[in-house]
Design a protein around this motif. Structure first.
Motif, short mmCIF file in Angstrom:
data_model
loop_
_atom_site.label_atom_id
_atom_site.label_comp_id
_atom_site.label_asym_id
_atom_site.label_seq_id
_atom_site.Cartn_x
_atom_site.Cartn_y
_atom_site.Cartn_z
N SER A 1 3.36 -1.09 4.37
CA SER A 1 3.24 0.28 3.91
C SER A 1 4.31 1.15 4.56
N LEU B 1 0.86 -1.18 0.00
CA LEU B 1 0.00 0.00 0.00
C LEU B 1 0.90 1.23 0.00
N ASP B 2 0.97 1.88 -1.17
CA ASP B 2 1.94 2.95 -1.38
C ASP B 2 1.26 4.19 -1.96
#
Length: 344
Positions: free
Chosen positions: A248, A216-217
């Motif tokens: 993340s 999750l970027d």
């Protein structure tokens, strides 16, 4: 495409800055280093015995997290669902100066792009010329890649004369044979990348695998919380099993609070005693550095109130405003008062 600037980061890899969101895609300390230290190294040991991997890469951008993982892992089959709002970032990703020294990997990504994305409306020549004005290194890297790609082709001289054509013309007319040969002889022959272009909140519904790893970027939650809401994260975690991990760069309290609400164990990604980000899993054994008592208690303050987007349709501004109202009306202790009490 949103307006972006290319930035040479401190490790000589290329980062991006979005003028629309006023936020960086990558750390100025090093775009490649960030992908390695914040996304790959925290999960390296968890993946060492896996021969096949399913990866969900949320906010693929120019592909750093995918590239580093594919380059480093020993898995022989890697299936990636890459979610990215803007097609142009994907189309540029094989040609970036990224410090990933893996020519076969870049050929593989190029093959996946051309075989799966409609690019007839993509004026590659114009894009190259646009960025040559402000970043000759990017232009030179792109031309070097295309020329190297054609070395085995009988049309090498033609490619060198025509290398400013659109990407699809370069591929189909001149280097398709040599590209196929390179990819078919590489370790990536059994792997694939599926690109999902547009709003990730909608496109995740087309991603129906169970994923070993979720990257999750997205842009920072304070800038754009649309992909950090508890409602979007519910769709993400529905695609994880007991051994899956989500990783993340973000250490955001409402993000971590949402993961807790969804039943995940939460930890910090630590490198050289530095807190690099967040890792979460339904399996407690996957969390090597759990949150401290302080961190857990912080989740129970107004700072821990999650971002909410129940219909997955609100703008970032609307989500932030809604949370601000909820915080104002909350009976939870404030962050300031929590710090005062904790210091006592």
């Amino acid at each position: 495409m949103s307006k972006i600037d290319f930035i040479k980061t401190d490790d000589n890899s290329t980062g991006l800055y979005s003028n629309d969101v006023n936020d960086i895609f990558h750390s100025k300390l090093g775009a490649y280093t960030e992908a390695l230290e914040k996304f790959y190294l925290p999960i390296k040991d968890l993946l060492k015995d896996k021969k096949e991997l399913n990866i969900l890469d949320i906010c693929y951008g120019i592909g750093y997290n995918t590239k580093v993982l594919m380059n480093k892992t020993s898995a022989s089959v890697i299936n990636i669902d890459a979610l990215e709002f803007d097609k142009e970032y994907i189309l540029l990703s094989p040609f970036i100066l990224d410090s990933v020294d893996d020519y076969n990997l870049k050929c593989f990504i190029l093959k996946e792009i051309i075989s799966k994305i409609e690019i007839n409306d993509f004026d590659y020549k114009a894009i190259l010329e646009q960025y040559k004005i402000g970043n000759e290194e990017f232009f030179d890297a792109s031309m070097s890649f295309l020329n190297n790609l054609s070395l085995q082709s009988p049309y090498r001289n033609i490619v060198e004369a025509e290398n400013n054509r659109f990407l699809h013309n370069i591929y189909y007319k001149y280097v398709s044979n040599s590209l196929t040969e390179v990819v078919n002889s590489s370790k990536y022959i059994n792997s694939c990348i599926n690109f999902h272009i547009g709003d990730a909140r909608k496109n995740i519904l087309n991603c129906n695998k169970t994923y070993d790893v979720v990257f999750l970027d997205a842009f920072s939650p304070q800038k754009d919380p649309t992909l950090w809401s508890v409602d979007f994260l519910k769709l993400v975690t529905d695609r994880m099993n007991n051994d899956s991990v989500l990783v993340s760069y973000s250490k955001s309290t409402p993000f971590r609070s949402a993961l807790k609400e969804l039943g995940l164990y939460i930890g910090k990604t630590i490198l050289d005693n530095v807190d690099m980000g967040t890792i979460a899993s339904f399996n407690r054994n996957n969390i090597l550095n759990p949150l401290s008592e302080y961190d857990h208690n912080l989740l129970n303050t107004r700072s821990g109130i999650t971002y909410k987007d129940p219909d997955l349709s609100l703008s970032g501004f609307e989500i932030l405003k809604q949370r601000e109202i909820e915080q104002k009306n909350s009976n939870l202790i404030s962050h300031t008062q929590f710090l005062k009490n904790y210091s006592k």
